[in-house]
Design a protein around this motif. Structure first.
Motif, PDB file in Angstrom:
ATOM      1  N   UNK A  84     -31.897  48.155   1.105  1.00 19.72           N
ATOM      2  CA  UNK A  84     -32.011  46.699   1.185  1.00 19.72           C
ATOM      3  C   UNK A  84     -31.422  46.103   2.470  1.00 19.72           C
ATOM      4  N   UNK A  85     -31.061  46.964   3.418  1.00 15.36           N
ATOM      5  CA  UNK A  85     -30.437  46.473   4.662  1.00 15.36           C
ATOM      6  C   UNK A  85     -31.362  46.555   5.862  1.00 15.36           C
ATOM      7  N   UNK A  86     -32.575  47.030   5.679  1.00 12.02           N
ATOM      8  CA  UNK A  86     -33.509  47.123   6.801  1.00 12.02           C
ATOM      9  C   UNK A  86     -34.560  46.030   6.660  1.00 12.02           C
ATOM     10  N   UNK A  87     -34.629  45.167   7.629  1.00 13.14           N
ATOM     11  CA  UNK A  87     -35.556  44.041   7.580  1.00 13.14           C
ATOM     12  C   UNK A  87     -36.989  44.507   7.837  1.00 13.14           C
ATOM     13  N   UNK A  88     -37.852  44.240   6.872  1.00 14.42           N
ATOM     14  CA  UNK A  88     -39.287  44.508   7.003  1.00 14.42           C
ATOM     15  C   UNK A  88     -39.628  45.976   7.255  1.00 14.42           C
ATOM     16  N   UNK A  89     -38.862  46.872   6.657  1.00 15.83           N
ATOM     17  CA  UNK A  89     -39.223  48.287   6.760  1.00 15.83           C
ATOM     18  C   UNK A  89     -38.495  49.099   5.699  1.00 15.83           C
ATOM     19  N   UNK A  90     -39.123  50.194   5.350  1.00 11.71           N
ATOM     20  CA  UNK A  90     -38.536  51.222   4.504  1.00 11.71           C
ATOM     21  C   UNK A  90     -38.982  52.546   5.092  1.00 11.71           C
ATOM     22  N   UNK A  91     -38.050  53.296   5.639  1.00 15.72           N
ATOM     23  CA  UNK A  91     -38.415  54.564   6.273  1.00 15.72           C
ATOM     24  C   UNK A  91     -39.386  54.316   7.403  1.00 15.72           C
ATOM     25  N   UNK A  92     -40.504  55.042   7.377  1.00 15.96           N
ATOM     26  CA  UNK A  92     -41.513  54.906   8.434  1.00 15.96           C
ATOM     27  C   UNK A  92     -42.453  53.722   8.205  1.00 15.96           C
ATOM     28  N   UNK A  93     -42.407  53.116   7.013  1.00 17.64           N
ATOM     29  CA  UNK A  93     -43.259  51.969   6.707  1.00 17.64           C
ATOM     30  C   UNK A  93     -42.642  50.719   7.328  1.00 17.64           C
ATOM     31  N   UNK A  94     -43.395  50.075   8.227  1.00 19.91           N
ATOM     32  CA  UNK A  94     -42.879  48.912   8.945  1.00 19.91           C
ATOM     33  C   UNK A  94     -43.845  47.740   8.850  1.00 19.91           C
ATOM     34  N   UNK A  95     -43.281  46.541   8.734  1.00 24.62           N
ATOM     35  CA  UNK A  95     -44.069  45.321   8.659  1.00 24.62           C
ATOM     36  C   UNK A  95     -43.553  44.434   7.543  1.00 24.62           C
ATOM     37  N   UNK A  96     -43.883  43.158   7.614  1.00 28.33           N
ATOM     38  CA  UNK A  96     -43.391  42.212   6.606  1.00 28.33           C
ATOM     39  C   UNK A  96     -43.869  42.564   5.195  1.00 28.33           C
ATOM     40  N   UNK A  97     -44.966  43.283   5.094  1.00 27.01           N
ATOM     41  CA  UNK A  97     -45.474  43.679   3.773  1.00 27.01           C
ATOM     42  C   UNK A  97     -44.531  44.665   3.078  1.00 27.01           C
ATOM     43  N   UNK A  98     -43.601  45.266   3.819  1.00 30.13           N
ATOM     44  CA  UNK A  98     -42.659  46.233   3.252  1.00 30.13           C
ATOM     45  C   UNK A  98     -41.258  45.652   3.077  1.00 30.13           C
ATOM     46  N   UNK A  99     -41.144  44.335   3.133  1.00 31.47           N
ATOM     47  CA  UNK A  99     -39.819  43.717   3.011  1.00 31.47           C
ATOM     48  C   UNK A  99     -39.221  43.929   1.626  1.00 31.47           C
ATOM     49  N   UNK A 100     -37.904  43.866   1.601  1.00 31.74           N
ATOM     50  CA  UNK A 100     -37.157  43.932   0.350  1.00 31.74           C
ATOM     51  C   UNK A 100     -37.104  42.518  -0.210  1.00 31.74           C
ATOM     52  N   UNK A 101     -37.578  42.359  -1.450  1.00 33.07           N
ATOM     53  CA  UNK A 101     -37.655  41.013  -2.019  1.00 33.07           C
ATOM     54  C   UNK A 101     -37.480  41.049  -3.534  1.00 33.07           C
ATOM     55  N   UNK A 102     -36.767  40.079  -4.034  1.00 29.21           N
ATOM     56  CA  UNK A 102     -36.650  39.828  -5.474  1.00 29.21           C
ATOM     57  C   UNK A 102     -37.290  38.472  -5.723  1.00 29.21           C
ATOM     58  N   UNK A 103     -38.365  38.453  -6.496  1.00 28.75           N
ATOM     59  CA  UNK A 103     -39.007  37.196  -6.886  1.00 28.75           C
ATOM     60  C   UNK A 103     -38.545  36.868  -8.308  1.00 28.75           C
ATOM     61  N   UNK A 104     -37.750  35.835  -8.443  1.00 29.41           N
ATOM     62  CA  UNK A 104     -37.252  35.484  -9.771  1.00 29.41           C
ATOM     63  C   UNK A 104     -38.268  34.598 -10.497  1.00 29.41           C
ATOM     64  N   UNK A 105     -38.253  34.725 -11.834  1.00 28.08           N
ATOM     65  CA  UNK A 105     -39.204  34.006 -12.680  1.00 28.08           C
ATOM     66  C   UNK A 105     -38.629  32.723 -13.256  1.00 28.08           C
ATOM     67  N   UNK A 106     -37.308  32.608 -13.259  1.00 30.45           N
ATOM     68  CA  UNK A 106     -36.668  31.402 -13.788  1.00 30.45           C
ATOM     69  C   UNK A 106     -35.245  31.313 -13.227  1.00 30.45           C
TER      70      UNK A 106
END
Length: 178
Positions: A84-106
């Motif tokens: 959760x400390x790498x902005x917009x990447x996980x390993x070799x996957x890079x881009x905003x589509x790979x961001x770490x995000x929690x979408x809360x429902x309420x």
């Protein structure tokens, strides 16, 4: 026992990885890969998401029984099975589509997520970059992206990227596994 069915929506890089992790967790009834958080008009496609221009993140929608596993435990598993400390990447996957995000429902989920992020931050050397936002529209990904790991365990990505995440899950959260 009466079930208490809840939904969590999380993005931690490639949805194939996070889907594979949560399919192993006790109390998780269903995991659906999809897209959320973008600004492109209409239903996004995987090709559009991969361009990195749509604003959408690869996410999973987890349906779970809160009488078996809490939302807090879901978030702790999430925060400890990806970086959760790498902005917009996980390993070799890079881009905003790979961001770490929690979408809360309420508001309750928002408060729990804020608490988990605060409690877990000291365990990381680098600053947590996980986005915390209200759930936007969720779009289910194409069928070929559902149950990807289960149906493609011999594929290279599964061996080299997903297997280590599952090993980490087994090491850190063995008591929470099916």
């Amino acid at each position: 026992m009466i079930k208490n069915i809840q939904i969590a929506t999380l993005g931690g890089g490639c949805f194939w990885c996070t889907e594979a992790v949560f399919q192993k967790v006790k109390g998780v009834e269903k995991v659906v890969s999809g897209y959320a958080g973008g600004n492109a008009p209409g239903r996004p496609t995987y090709r559009e998401i991969c361009s990195g221009l749509s604003g959408f993140a690869e996410v999973i929608r987890i349906t779970f029984d809160e009488s078996t596993i809490s939302y807090q435990d879901i978030l702790v598993i999430f925060m400890t099975t990806h970086n959760p400390t790498t902005l917009n990447k996980q390993g070799a996957d890079r881009g905003t589509q790979y961001r770490s995000v929690i979408y809360y429902h309420d508001e309750t989920q928002q408060k729990i997520a804020e608490e988990v992020l605060t409690q877990i931050e000291p365990y990381y050397t680098d600053k947590i970059t996980t986005e915390l936002s209200a759930l936007p529209t969720f779009y289910e990904a194409e069928q070929e992206h559902q149950n990807y790991y289960r149906e493609n365990t011999q594929q290279g990505y599964c061996s080299y990227v997903i297997e280590p995440k599952l090993a980490k899950l087994r090491k850190l959260h063995a008591d929470k596994l099916k």
